[in-house]
Motif scaffolding. Structure first.
Motif, PDB file in Angstrom:
ATOM      1  N   ASP A  40       0.894  -1.083   0.024  1.00 15.85           N
ATOM      2  CA  ASP A  40       0.119  -0.021   0.064  1.00 15.85           C
ATOM      3  C   ASP A  40       0.952   1.303  -0.112  1.00 15.85           C
ATOM      4  O   ASP A  40       0.686   2.196  -0.693  1.00 15.85           O
ATOM      5  N   ASN A  44       1.757   3.421  -3.378  1.00 12.66           N
ATOM      6  CA  ASN A  44       0.907   4.828  -3.505  1.00 12.66           C
ATOM      7  C   ASN A  44       2.059   5.869  -3.445  1.00 12.66           C
ATOM      8  O   ASN A  44       1.603   7.084  -3.740  1.00 12.66           O
ATOM      9  N   ASP A 121      -6.928  20.128   2.689  1.00 13.92           N
ATOM     10  CA  ASP A 121      -7.404  18.983   1.662  1.00 13.92           C
ATOM     11  C   ASP A 121      -7.900  19.458   0.255  1.00 13.92           C
ATOM     12  O   ASP A 121      -7.770  18.457  -0.689  1.00 13.92           O
ATOM     13  N   SER A 135      -0.855  12.722  -1.076  1.00 10.16           N
ATOM     14  CA  SER A 135      -1.939  12.188  -1.178  1.00 10.16           C
ATOM     15  C   SER A 135      -2.266  10.975  -0.234  1.00 10.16           C
ATOM     16  O   SER A 135      -2.945  10.859   0.573  1.00 10.16           O
ATOM     17  N   PHE A 136      -0.961  10.149  -0.265  1.00 13.17           N
ATOM     18  CA  PHE A 136      -0.883   8.787   0.798  1.00 13.17           C
ATOM     19  C   PHE A 136      -1.156   9.408   2.117  1.00 13.17           C
ATOM     20  O   PHE A 136      -1.900   8.732   2.845  1.00 13.17           O
ATOM     21  N   ARG A 138      -2.374  12.126   3.403  1.00  9.64           N
ATOM     22  CA  ARG A 138      -3.754  12.519   3.799  1.00  9.64           C
ATOM     23  C   ARG A 138      -4.911  11.470   3.773  1.00  9.64           C
ATOM     24  O   ARG A 138      -5.367  11.465   4.865  1.00  9.64           O
ATOM     25  N   GLU A 139      -4.721  10.422   3.038  1.00  9.36           N
ATOM     26  CA  GLU A 139      -5.591   9.267   3.173  1.00  9.36           C
ATOM     27  C   GLU A 139      -5.271   8.715   4.540  1.00  9.36           C
ATOM     28  O   GLU A 139      -6.201   8.179   5.254  1.00  9.36           O
ATOM     29  N   ILE A 142      -6.941  10.426   7.292  1.00 13.98           N
ATOM     30  CA  ILE A 142      -8.327  10.547   7.288  1.00 13.98           C
ATOM     31  C   ILE A 142      -8.626   8.992   7.973  1.00 13.98           C
ATOM     32  O   ILE A 142      -9.578   8.883   8.679  1.00 13.98           O
ATOM     33  N   GLU A 143      -8.006   7.918   7.374  1.00 10.31           N
ATOM     34  CA  GLU A 143      -8.241   6.544   8.085  1.00 10.31           C
ATOM     35  C   GLU A 143      -7.991   6.621   9.541  1.00 10.31           C
ATOM     36  O   GLU A 143      -8.924   6.038  10.280  1.00 10.31           O
TER      37      GLU A 143
END
Length: 333
Positions: A40, A44, A121, A135-136, A138-139, A142-143
């Motif tokens: 992952d 990414n 964001d 981007s990774f 940020r995600e 959020i997770e």
């Protein structure tokens, strides 16, 4: 939950391994979780066929053991993958930034940090080099918010501070004493400690204990200088405007040869391990009721020993000139 089952690692046959700490690994039980987290992160945060992807893939070709299986033997099952993602992410960031001029690396770090804040964001500016990593991250932020863990905001603030400080000093260090605080910063060590506590679900109050603070410092010196000891042959060949390693610092400080400086560095690491073992004995003799403190100190020792074993055996540091041939071979498979 609890950590994955782990087992002791026989280090006697590895001549390059000189640490006195015991080594444990949570392979093979944890390997599927670790590999998924690595996939992952790597796929990414890097682009196909890029130098960074090749370096990341080569980093995990050690036949003696997986980096994270060796160093994260006490992370909780439901946290291990996140710990792997964060550390691999920082490894990739390091690979990218070391190729940039100093000032440009500072700018790219600032852009990357925006991913830790919701207010950015909708800002999709990825700079020259950090777009996929931004981007990774940020995600991932959020997770983690979905875990509803009150300690996660502190973890992310510590990461933000680490990204702000790492590689932010272009000083040429004259002594090892001057260099060590920088080495810990550039190793993202405060964040690594916070991440290990988070991954082991250690209560925040543990980190306030003066003995823990001292022990963390010693372990930080050990892991930072161990990396320098084993990575020097690779780093000395890199085209960069800044080499950050204790060996040239010791050469300058003591006016000695490269070989002598490397031996001196080994002696420093061994002495720091002696201090760590002495302090750990004091901590383990604490009265009952301090189990979390003792568990954390044990986890830190396994982190240092596993990392040292990986550094002593990995192709990345011991066959750096074979890296390109390995990648070409892999691409033909």
């Amino acid at each position: 939950m609890a950590p994955f089952p782990s087992h002791p690692v026989d280090t006697e046959h590895i001549l390059s391994f000189f640490s006195s700490f015991p080594v444990r690994s949570c392979e093979p039980n944890a390997l599927p979780n670790i590999q998924q987290a690595l996939n992952d992160t790597i796929y990414n945060c890097t682009t196909p066929a890029s130098r960074e992807r090749k370096k990341a893939e080569y980093r995990h070709t050690n036949p003696a053991g997986n980096l994270f299986g060796l160093s994260l033997a006490m992370s909780e099952v439901d946290r291990l993958a996140y710990v792997v993602k964060f550390i691999e992410f920082l490894c990739i960031v390091d690979d990218v930034m070391e190729d940039l001029p100093f000032r440009e690396a500072c700018t790219e770090h600032a852009i990357l940090r925006q991913a830790l804040y919701e207010c950015y964001d909708n800002d999709h500016h990825g700079g020259r080099a950090v777009d996929p990593m931004k981007s990774f991250l940020r995600e991932l932020r959020i997770e983690l918010a979905g875990l509803d863990d009150p300690n996660t905001p502190l973890l992310l603030r510590t990461l933000d501070n680490s990204l702000r400080l790492r590689d932010s000093d272009d000083t040429e260090f004259k002594t090892l004493a001057e260099y060590i605080p920088y080495r810990k910063i550039n190793f993202d060590y405060d964040f690594v400690c916070q991440l290990l506590r988070w991954g082991m679900k250690i209560p925040p109050a543990v980190q306030e204990d003066p003995l823990v603070r001292t022990y963390e410092h010693i372990i930080g010196v050990i892991v930072g200088l161990t990396n320098d000891f084993f990575s020097w042959e690779m780093e000395r060949q890199q085209a960069t405007d800044r080499i950050r390693n204790a060996i040239p610092v010791l050469m300058k400080e003591h006016s000695v040869s490269e070989l002598r400086a490397k031996l001196m560095l080994k002696e420093v690491i061994i002495e720091e391990e002696r201090k760590a073992k002495e302090l750990k004995d004091r901590i383990m003799s604490q009265p009952e009721g301090r189990e979390q403190l003792k568990r954390y100190v044990t986890g830190m020792e396994f982190f240092a020993s596993g990392y040292s074993f990986w550094c002593a055996t990995c192709p990345r540091y011991h066959r750096p000139q074979s890296e390109e041939r390995f990648v070409k071979h892999n691409n033909r498979l």
